[in-house]
Scaffold this active site. Structure first.
Site, PDB file in Angstrom:
ATOM      1  CB  CYS A 341      -0.924  -0.008   1.215  1.00  0.00           C
ATOM      2  SG  CYS A 341      -1.945   1.480   1.360  1.00  0.00           S
ATOM      3  CB  CYS A 344      -0.723   2.443   4.237  1.00  0.00           C
ATOM      4  SG  CYS A 344      -2.501   2.283   3.998  1.00  0.00           S
ATOM      5  CG  ASP A 345       3.046   0.607   4.372  1.00  0.00           C
ATOM      6  OD1 ASP A 345       2.568   1.002   5.451  1.00  0.00           O
ATOM      7  OD2 ASP A 345       2.818  -0.518   3.907  1.00  0.00           O
TER       8      ASP A 345
END
Length: 519
Positions: A341, A344-345
């Site tokens: 992701c 997200c990361d």
């Protein structure tokens, strides 16, 4: 800090509180985030006569919630704004016994029967769309089981701590100092891992079989659509799912839902739940289907909690999951340089070098997202040309820190034992190999059908997709498939919804024609 409209929403949410709640903070007087947190907590507390604040001095930045002056086992080491603001509000509601995320009696009993003292630490990012689901599930567990303590830790505020643990993906969940889980997960998945790690005293009891007209496997757009259409026909419907929403929950922005110019995955999931709750559908959430048997045409479904559900019609809408490369090093470095992701990361790779494996739409979108964070982004495509939409290719071409390598195969992901350091690549046109030095790799190579438990029941193609006709019928009478788990092309939300509706209508047609139990 909070707009008036949001305060009004909080007042509405808190107006039915039965107990008194106190945000008890212990803060370092010189902490750079102290003022922001104090302002946030005071504004939230001002929205109800049942909430207040206690601000004291401490060594860092932490607060807990007291219920009728009794400390809870939930501790926030963050300023819960962004995606985690809902986790703060929901923690109060859950402590008061309110909230649609509170599990059913069977799941609750399993949580209460976990063994030993369990200290959970969830490292999160306020920009992470997957983190709130994990945080909220673990909060519920700590509310139901007094032996569970849950800390929500912002990796940006507690950077030294996150770097010491080499956290490069969120959410990262530690239990008693050991890594338990990285990435998105449902309450059921987290509970199963905790049971395996800590043990359980739960003793399942024999339950009577439950009869339905239709059982829907899966809670994504196809499954919810199938359940609603079936219920509208007056059928008795059960839904068995890990969670409502499926892959939709991981989608940040949605701009191709016709008549809805823009929404988010989280909002769409909330809308799916709201719509589903308008009908008398029995929901078996936080469960998987472990076995399907056929007895005289009847479909007998056994869930992961031992429940037995019976119906003449089964609609399979279990969707798909992110595919993995299945190469050396991939599993070893998930959460330490291997991610799925970008939204997200991505923040963990500021000014670092990353690669995106996959030149389809998801890969190009990830590369565009990462280009504003990483110093260098390399897109790796197995075929000799990119597969993504031309509009995305045009955007990529205009980004100075993104380069494209086509016709390359990723052979392995290498590291130093703690983090990723390089990839080994092979040129598919001349068979030469090369090493690409980098700090992280984002795998974006599409989806694989979640059809494993059904492969012995219905016909699938070589990639595991369930083969259906134009009416969503499989080769087995009374069994239907819809959405990403099926061979229907173009894995899109609107298509999944339409296929779920079609499957329900086909099942209803077969019912009124007495075809569901035919041999």
């Amino acid at each position: 800090m909070l707009e008036q409209a949001l305060k009004d929403q909080i007042r509405h949410l808190f107006e039915g509180l039965k107990s008194r709640y106190t945000f008890h903070a212990e803060l370092n007087p010189s902490h750079p985030n102290r003022t922001e947190l104090v302002e946030l907590l005071n504004e939230v507390a001002s929205c109800s006569g049942k909430t207040d604040c206690q601000i004291g001095d401490g060594d860092g930045l932490t607060f807990t919630i007291l219920k009728d002056a009794i400390p809870s086992s939930i501790h926030f080491r963050t300023v819960p704004t962004g995606h985690e603001f809902s986790s703060l509000l929901l923690a109060v509601l859950n402590m008061d016994g309110i909230g649609k995320n509170i599990p059913d009696d069977l799941i609750s009993s399993r949580i209460k029967n976990l063994k030993g003292q369990i200290h959970i630490q969830s490292y999160i990012s306020l920009s992470c769309t997957n983190c709130p689901d994990v945080v909220q599930a673990l909060n519920v567990m700590s509310i139901l089981n007094s032996n569970i303590r849950h800390e929500i830790i912002d990796g940006a505020i507690n950077q030294d701590e996150a770097e010491k643990l080499n956290i490069q993906a969120v959410p990262s969940v530690y239990v008693n100092g050991e890594l338990l889980h990285v990435g998105r997960a449902s309450l059921g998945e987290l509970l199963a891992k905790l049971e395996e790690k800590s043990g359980s005293e739960y003793q399942p009891s024999e339950t009577d079989a439950k009869n339905y007209d239709v059982i829907v496997a899966g809670g994504g757009p196809a499954g919810v659509s199938a359940a609603i259409y079936s219920a509208r026909k007056g059928l008795k419907v059960a839904v068995v799912a890990d969670n409502i929403g499926g892959q939709v929950a991981e989608t940040v922005g949605i701009e191709n839902m016709i008549s809805v110019p823009q929404t988010t995955g989280g909002q769409l999931v909330a809308n799916l739940k709201t719509h589903l709750n308008e009908y008398p559908v029995e929901l078996f959430e936080n469960r998987k289907i472990e076995r399907v048997d056929l007895v005289n045409g009847e479909k007998q479904i056994r869930t992961s909690l031992g429940e037995l559900l019976l119906a003449p019609a089964l609609i399979i809408a279990t969707g798909a999951s992110w595919r993995r490369l299945n190469i050396p090093g991939e599993s070893d470095y998930i959460g330490s340089g291997v991610a799925f992701c970008a939204h997200c990361d991505g923040p963990f790779y500021k000014n670092k070098r990353v690669a995106v494996v996959g030149g389809g739409n998801s890969g190009l979108e990830a590369a565009i997202d990462l280009s504003g964070i990483a110093s260098e982004v390399t897109v790796l495509e197995y075929m000799n040309e990119l597969k993504g939409d031309q509009i995305l290719q045009n955007k990529i071409a205009a980004l100075p820190n993104v380069k494209i390598l086509t016709g390359v195969e990723t052979l392995s992901i290498d590291g130093d034992g703690t983090k990723v350091t390089s990839l080994q690549l092979r040129n598919r046109n001349n068979s030469t190999t090369q090493q690409l030095d980098l700090d992280g790799v984002f795998v974006q190579i599409g989806l694989t059908a979640n059809s494993q438990v059904f492969k012995e029941l219905v016909e699938v193609n070589k990639t595991g997709e369930i083969i259906v006709d134009a009416h969503c019928r499989t080769n087995l009478v009374g069994v239907y498939a819809a959405g990403d788990v099926s061979v229907v092309p173009y894995k899109q939300i609107v298509i999944a919804m339409g296929e779920g509706s079609k499957a329900a209508l086909s099942a209803f047609e077969d019912k009124i024609k007495d075809k569901l139990l035919a041999n």
